[in-house]
Design a protein around this motif. Sequence first.
Motif, PDB file in Angstrom:
ATOM      1  N   LYS A  72       0.832  -1.202   0.000  1.00 21.97           N
ATOM      2  CA  LYS A  72       0.000   0.000   0.000  1.00 21.97           C
ATOM      3  C   LYS A  72       0.868   1.255   0.000  1.00 21.97           C
ATOM      4  CE  LYS A  72      -4.134  -1.838   2.279  1.00 21.97           C
ATOM      5  NZ  LYS A  72      -4.972  -1.772   3.498  1.00 21.97           N
ATOM      6  N   ALA A  73       1.922   1.233   0.814  1.00 23.62           N
ATOM      7  CA  ALA A  73       2.823   2.394   0.884  1.00 23.62           C
ATOM      8  C   ALA A  73       3.512   2.621  -0.462  1.00 23.62           C
ATOM      9  CB  ALA A  73       3.863   2.194   1.983  1.00 23.62           C
ATOM     10  N   GLN A  74       3.907   1.538  -1.121  1.00 21.92           N
ATOM     11  CA  GLN A  74       4.545   1.679  -2.426  1.00 21.92           C
ATOM     12  C   GLN A  74       3.557   2.226  -3.455  1.00 21.92           C
ATOM     13  OE1 GLN A  74       6.064  -2.277  -3.071  1.00 21.92           O
ATOM     14  NE2 GLN A  74       8.035  -1.813  -2.122  1.00 21.92           N
ATOM     15  N   LYS A  75       2.309   1.744  -3.408  1.00 17.93           N
ATOM     16  CA  LYS A  75       1.298   2.253  -4.334  1.00 17.93           C
ATOM     17  C   LYS A  75       1.034   3.729  -4.077  1.00 17.93           C
ATOM     18  CE  LYS A  75      -1.075  -2.145  -5.074  1.00 17.93           C
ATOM     19  NZ  LYS A  75      -2.302  -2.918  -4.823  1.00 17.93           N
ATOM     20  N   LEU A  76       0.942   4.111  -2.797  1.00 17.85           N
ATOM     21  CA  LEU A  76       0.739   5.524  -2.470  1.00 17.85           C
ATOM     22  C   LEU A  76       1.918   6.374  -2.931  1.00 17.85           C
ATOM     23  CD1 LEU A  76      -0.847   5.408   1.101  1.00 17.85           C
ATOM     24  CD2 LEU A  76      -1.922   6.205  -0.996  1.00 17.85           C
ATOM     25  N   ALA A  77       3.128   5.851  -2.729  1.00 17.39           N
ATOM     26  CA  ALA A  77       4.321   6.597  -3.147  1.00 17.39           C
ATOM     27  C   ALA A  77       4.312   6.781  -4.665  1.00 17.39           C
ATOM     28  CB  ALA A  77       5.586   5.860  -2.702  1.00 17.39           C
ATOM     29  N   GLU A  81       4.101  10.268  -6.570  1.00 14.65           N
ATOM     30  CA  GLU A  81       5.122  10.638  -7.546  1.00 14.65           C
ATOM     31  C   GLU A  81       4.479  11.031  -8.872  1.00 14.65           C
ATOM     32  OE1 GLU A  81       7.949   7.462  -7.815  1.00 14.65           O
ATOM     33  OE2 GLU A  81       8.720   7.798  -5.802  1.00 14.65           O
ATOM     34  N   GLN A  82       3.436  10.301  -9.276  1.00 16.58           N
ATOM     35  CA  GLN A  82       2.741  10.654 -10.513  1.00 16.58           C
ATOM     36  C   GLN A  82       2.061  12.010 -10.381  1.00 16.58           C
ATOM     37  OE1 GLN A  82       0.141   7.363 -11.294  1.00 16.58           O
ATOM     38  NE2 GLN A  82       1.771   6.041 -12.072  1.00 16.58           N
ATOM     39  N   GLU A  83       1.424  12.242  -9.229  1.00 19.57           N
ATOM     40  CA  GLU A  83       0.796  13.549  -9.002  1.00 19.57           C
ATOM     41  C   GLU A  83       1.834  14.657  -9.007  1.00 19.57           C
ATOM     42  OE1 GLU A  83      -1.698  13.745  -5.545  1.00 19.57           O
ATOM     43  OE2 GLU A  83      -2.726  11.882  -6.053  1.00 19.57           O
ATOM     44  N   LEU A  84       2.976  14.393  -8.393  1.00 24.84           N
ATOM     45  CA  LEU A  84       4.047  15.386  -8.350  1.00 24.84           C
ATOM     46  C   LEU A  84       4.569  15.668  -9.756  1.00 24.84           C
ATOM     47  CD1 LEU A  84       5.891  17.141  -6.604  1.00 24.84           C
ATOM     48  CD2 LEU A  84       7.419  15.179  -6.389  1.00 24.84           C
TER      49      LEU A  84
END
Length: 163
Positions: A72-77, A81-84
């Motif tokens: 989950k943390a990797q998916k959120l990261a 990153e995509q949003e950034l």
Amino acid sequence: MTHWITLLAVEEVAKEGGLFDLDATLPLMAIQFLVLALILNATLYKPLGNAIDGRNEYVRNNQLEAQERLSKAQKLAEAYEQELAGARRQAQTIIADAQAEAQKIAAQKIAAAQQEAIAQKEQAASEIEQQKQQALASLEQQVDALSRQILEKLLGADLVNQR
């Protein structure tokens, strides 16, 4: 001699029962061993085995939860990153648009300033030309007046007025 007495005592003991005497003690020892094994199994081995199994299950569950949390943390990261990256692209687009707009405004102001400078230059040139014409007209009048005065002095006022 003491050596002979010890040897005789050992021979006496050996005759009564040997290493494997098959009287009632052997089955009694076997029964005691089985009872002890059952008691140890009931009081020690089963609870210890249950505790070990429970601990293994706890560790396994914690590992699964940790793996789920990590995924989950990797998916959120990755999502962040995509949003950034999207925000950076958007910011770069906004900056590029602002720079283009600023260049456009600067070009317009430069063109307006050049137009104004040309207009002022033309106005100044026309004013200079007008003043030049006035100065020439004034000079002609002064030259005519001076010429008349010179002629009057040379020829006389009567002759100059006849002409």
